[in-house]
Design a protein around this motif. Structure first.
Motif, mmCIF file in Angstrom:
data_model
loop_
_atom_site.group_PDB
_atom_site.id
_atom_site.type_symbol
_atom_site.label_atom_id
_atom_site.label_comp_id
_atom_site.label_asym_id
_atom_site.label_seq_id
_atom_site.Cartn_x
_atom_site.Cartn_y
_atom_site.Cartn_z
ATOM 1 N N ARG A 110 -6.567 60.344 121.973
ATOM 2 C CA ARG A 110 -7.666 59.800 123.141
ATOM 3 C C ARG A 110 -8.790 59.140 121.802
ATOM 4 O O ARG A 110 -9.987 58.382 122.543
ATOM 5 N N ASP A 111 -9.025 59.505 120.586
ATOM 6 C CA ASP A 111 -10.380 58.914 119.463
ATOM 7 C C ASP A 111 -9.695 57.167 119.161
ATOM 8 O O ASP A 111 -10.349 56.849 118.066
ATOM 9 N N CYS A 112 -8.046 57.071 119.862
ATOM 10 C CA CYS A 112 -7.647 55.935 119.299
ATOM 11 C C CYS A 112 -8.663 54.633 119.738
ATOM 12 O O CYS A 112 -9.151 54.939 121.084
ATOM 13 N N LYS A 113 -8.981 53.803 119.113
ATOM 14 C CA LYS A 113 -10.497 52.408 118.797
ATOM 15 C C LYS A 113 -9.125 50.833 119.235
ATOM 16 O O LYS A 113 -9.738 50.045 118.468
ATOM 17 N N ALA A 114 -8.201 51.666 120.732
ATOM 18 C CA ALA A 114 -7.361 50.189 121.023
ATOM 19 C C ALA A 114 -8.415 49.401 121.624
ATOM 20 O O ALA A 114 -7.609 48.176 121.249
ATOM 21 N N ASP A 115 -9.377 49.138 121.914
ATOM 22 C CA ASP A 115 -10.082 47.433 122.352
ATOM 23 C C ASP A 115 -10.271 46.680 121.318
ATOM 24 O O ASP A 115 -9.971 45.962 121.333
ATOM 25 N N TYR A 116 -11.139 48.100 120.505
ATOM 26 C CA TYR A 116 -11.357 47.452 118.884
ATOM 27 C C TYR A 116 -9.838 46.116 118.750
ATOM 28 O O TYR A 116 -10.374 44.926 117.996
ATOM 29 N N LEU A 117 -8.815 47.230 118.456
ATOM 30 C CA LEU A 117 -7.620 46.433 117.629
ATOM 31 C C LEU A 117 -6.826 45.394 119.112
ATOM 32 O O LEU A 117 -6.757 44.337 118.053
ATOM 33 N N LEU A 118 -7.310 45.848 120.335
ATOM 34 C CA LEU A 118 -6.370 44.357 120.462
ATOM 35 C C LEU A 118 -7.196 43.494 120.208
ATOM 36 O O LEU A 118 -6.703 41.979 120.425
ATOM 37 N N ASP A 119 -8.629 43.279 120.668
ATOM 38 C CA ASP A 119 -9.664 42.058 120.194
ATOM 39 C C ASP A 119 -8.954 41.722 118.747
ATOM 40 O O ASP A 119 -8.994 40.759 118.261
ATOM 41 N N PHE A 120 -9.063 42.550 117.949
ATOM 42 C CA PHE A 120 -8.525 42.459 116.444
ATOM 43 C C PHE A 120 -6.927 41.537 116.725
ATOM 44 O O PHE A 120 -7.505 39.916 116.001
ATOM 45 N N LEU A 121 -6.043 42.059 117.079
ATOM 46 C CA LEU A 121 -5.149 41.174 117.213
ATOM 47 C C LEU A 121 -4.664 39.804 117.967
ATOM 48 O O LEU A 121 -4.054 39.005 117.692
ATOM 49 N N SER A 122 -6.163 39.421 118.706
ATOM 50 C CA SER A 122 -6.000 38.799 119.625
ATOM 51 C C SER A 122 -6.825 36.967 119.164
ATOM 52 O O SER A 122 -6.681 36.235 119.500
ATOM 53 N N ASN A 123 -7.340 37.237 118.286
ATOM 54 C CA ASN A 123 -8.114 36.518 117.342
ATOM 55 C C ASN A 123 -7.953 36.128 115.792
ATOM 56 O O ASN A 123 -8.976 35.542 114.841
ATOM 57 N N THR A 124 -6.681 36.711 115.444
ATOM 58 C CA THR A 124 -6.382 36.953 113.719
ATOM 59 C C THR A 124 -4.875 36.807 114.304
ATOM 60 O O THR A 124 -3.459 36.413 115.057
ATOM 61 N N GLN A 125 -4.207 36.002 113.090
ATOM 62 C CA GLN A 125 -2.735 35.083 113.186
ATOM 63 C C GLN A 125 -2.234 35.718 111.925
ATOM 64 O O GLN A 125 -3.711 35.283 110.637
ATOM 65 N N ALA A 126 -1.379 36.163 111.661
ATOM 66 C CA ALA A 126 -0.568 36.002 110.091
ATOM 67 C C ALA A 126 0.686 36.003 109.865
ATOM 68 O O ALA A 126 1.706 35.260 110.953
ATOM 69 N N ASN A 127 1.023 35.835 109.525
ATOM 70 C CA ASN A 127 2.626 35.234 108.751
ATOM 71 C C ASN A 127 3.491 36.453 108.489
ATOM 72 O O ASN A 127 4.746 36.988 109.744
ATOM 73 N N TRP B 205 -7.608 53.216 113.031
ATOM 74 C CA TRP B 205 -8.107 52.444 114.167
ATOM 75 C C TRP B 205 -8.339 53.331 114.997
ATOM 76 O O TRP B 205 -8.673 53.806 115.776
ATOM 77 N N VAL B 206 -9.073 54.742 113.922
ATOM 78 C CA VAL B 206 -9.568 56.033 114.714
ATOM 79 C C VAL B 206 -10.989 56.271 114.450
ATOM 80 O O VAL B 206 -11.938 56.397 115.103
ATOM 81 N N GLU B 207 -11.518 56.178 113.099
ATOM 82 C CA GLU B 207 -12.635 55.840 112.811
ATOM 83 C C GLU B 207 -12.799 54.721 112.125
ATOM 84 O O GLU B 207 -14.072 54.576 113.167
ATOM 85 N N SER B 208 -12.211 53.931 110.786
ATOM 86 C CA SER B 208 -12.859 52.579 110.256
ATOM 87 C C SER B 208 -12.630 51.444 111.325
ATOM 88 O O SER B 208 -13.555 50.633 110.771
ATOM 89 N N CYS B 209 -12.048 51.307 112.181
ATOM 90 C CA CYS B 209 -11.471 50.375 112.361
ATOM 91 C C CYS B 209 -10.852 49.102 111.041
ATOM 92 O O CYS B 209 -11.698 48.065 111.311
ATOM 93 N N THR B 210 -10.343 49.563 110.150
ATOM 94 C CA THR B 210 -9.914 48.592 109.472
ATOM 95 C C THR B 210 -9.011 47.688 109.024
ATOM 96 O O THR B 210 -7.603 48.487 109.890
ATOM 97 N N ALA B 211 -8.760 46.791 108.190
ATOM 98 C CA ALA B 211 -7.179 45.998 108.460
ATOM 99 C C ALA B 211 -7.365 45.622 106.757
ATOM 100 O O ALA B 211 -8.375 44.770 105.998
ATOM 101 N N LEU B 212 -6.539 46.121 106.407
ATOM 102 C CA LEU B 212 -5.821 45.282 105.038
ATOM 103 C C LEU B 212 -5.211 43.470 104.874
ATOM 104 O O LEU B 212 -4.874 43.763 105.937
ATOM 105 N N VAL B 213 -5.582 42.374 104.464
ATOM 106 C CA VAL B 213 -5.678 41.612 104.758
ATOM 107 C C VAL B 213 -5.078 40.197 103.581
ATOM 108 O O VAL B 213 -5.545 40.826 102.536
ATOM 109 N N GLU B 214 -4.307 39.575 103.312
ATOM 110 C CA GLU B 214 -3.749 38.524 101.978
ATOM 111 C C GLU B 214 -4.185 37.377 102.730
ATOM 112 O O GLU B 214 -3.594 36.701 103.118
#
Length: 269
Positions: free
Chosen positions: A16-33, A220-229
């Motif tokens: 229930r507490d998954c922040k799926a909307d935030y993650l979907l937005d992140f995935l839609s606005n980023t690219q990675a190898n 993506w329950v509390e912090s809505c964070t990703a590690l990136v290189e």
């Protein structure tokens, strides 16, 4: 925004507490190898207790599969909440590689061990009673966090994690986090790598522990964070809820209309 590598963990789709909307937005606005999924992507534990699969959770899964089918290399290291996936380690499913752990070499030549982190739970000494109390307290914090952010949105305020705030100010919780981080650094040293990337404890962090680089990509329950290189090999924690608000503020200040690629979905409670 394009990166060499993105690490995500503890998404908890089906919870229930998954922040799926935030993650979907992140995935839609980023690219990675390469995209690394470092465990607890789908929360099978929560779904066993009470089945939940909103459209936003399904869209996140579809987005990840689409990335895999369109040239992004995806490596999946299962965690404890999606432990059933460990039964197919060594295989590729829907163009997604499933591994028990993995060593990634950055553009700077640093070798980083990846593991979810539940393997290190033995380092966090806790009685069954205290663990039960802790789980109940955490669930209560997440419920308070959910409604608190509902109210904050009504007043036009950005997302804020009550659970993260409390965890870092309660002595026992802070001690458990430190014990986990030190155990992770010790495991990296044992495997003779330069650092480690993990998740599990929902505590985003990048720091050096006795000359070992410790990275936790958060959740993506509390912090809505990703590690990136980045292209030069530098690592960074991206706090997407904060960045999302910053993008909105900058565009509003310039009196511009928010359009793709920064089109932000309406966030549901």
């Amino acid at each position: 925004m394009r990166y060499n590598t993105i690490w995500l963990s503890d998404i908890h789709l089906g919870y229930r507490d998954c922040k799926a909307d935030y993650l979907l937005d992140f995935l839609s606005n980023t690219q990675a190898n390469t995209l690394f999924l470092v465990g607890d992507i789908v929360d099978l534990w929560a779904m066993k207790r009470s089945f939940l699969w909103p459209k936003s959770h399904h869209e996140v899964l579809r987005k990840i599969i689409a990335l895999a089918n369109n040239g992004t290399r995806i490596v999946y290291v299962p965690g404890n909440h999606d432990g059933l996936v460990r039964e197919v380690i060594g295989n590729s499913i829907l163009n997604i590689e499933v591994c028990a752990n993995y060593v990634h070499t950055t553009a700077e030549g640093k070798r980083l061990l990846m593991m979810h982190g539940d393997e290190l739970d033995h380092a966090v000494l806790c009685s069954p009673f205290r663990r039960l109390v802790g789980d109940a307290s955490y669930s209560l914090l997440l419920r308070m966090n959910r409604w608190g952010n509902c109210i904050r949105r009504w007043f036009g305020l950005p997302y804020w994690s009550l659970a993260y705030y409390v965890k870092n100010r309660v002595k026992n919780a802070r001690e458990a986090i430190t014990a986990f981080e030190e155990a992770a650094a010790q495991e990296a040293r044992r495997q003779q790598v330069d650092g480690i990337v993990c998740g599990h404890i929902h505590q985003p962090e990048i720091r050096n522990i006795n000359d070992v680089l410790y990275c936790n990509d958060g959740d993506w329950v509390e912090s809505c964070t990703a590690l990136v290189e980045h292209g030069n090999g530098k690592l960074e924690l991206v706090h997407w809820a904060d960045l999302q608000q910053s993008i909105k503020s900058d565009l509003a200040a310039n009196d511009e209309t928010i359009t793709a690629p920064y089109a932000l979905p309406r966030l549901s409670p």
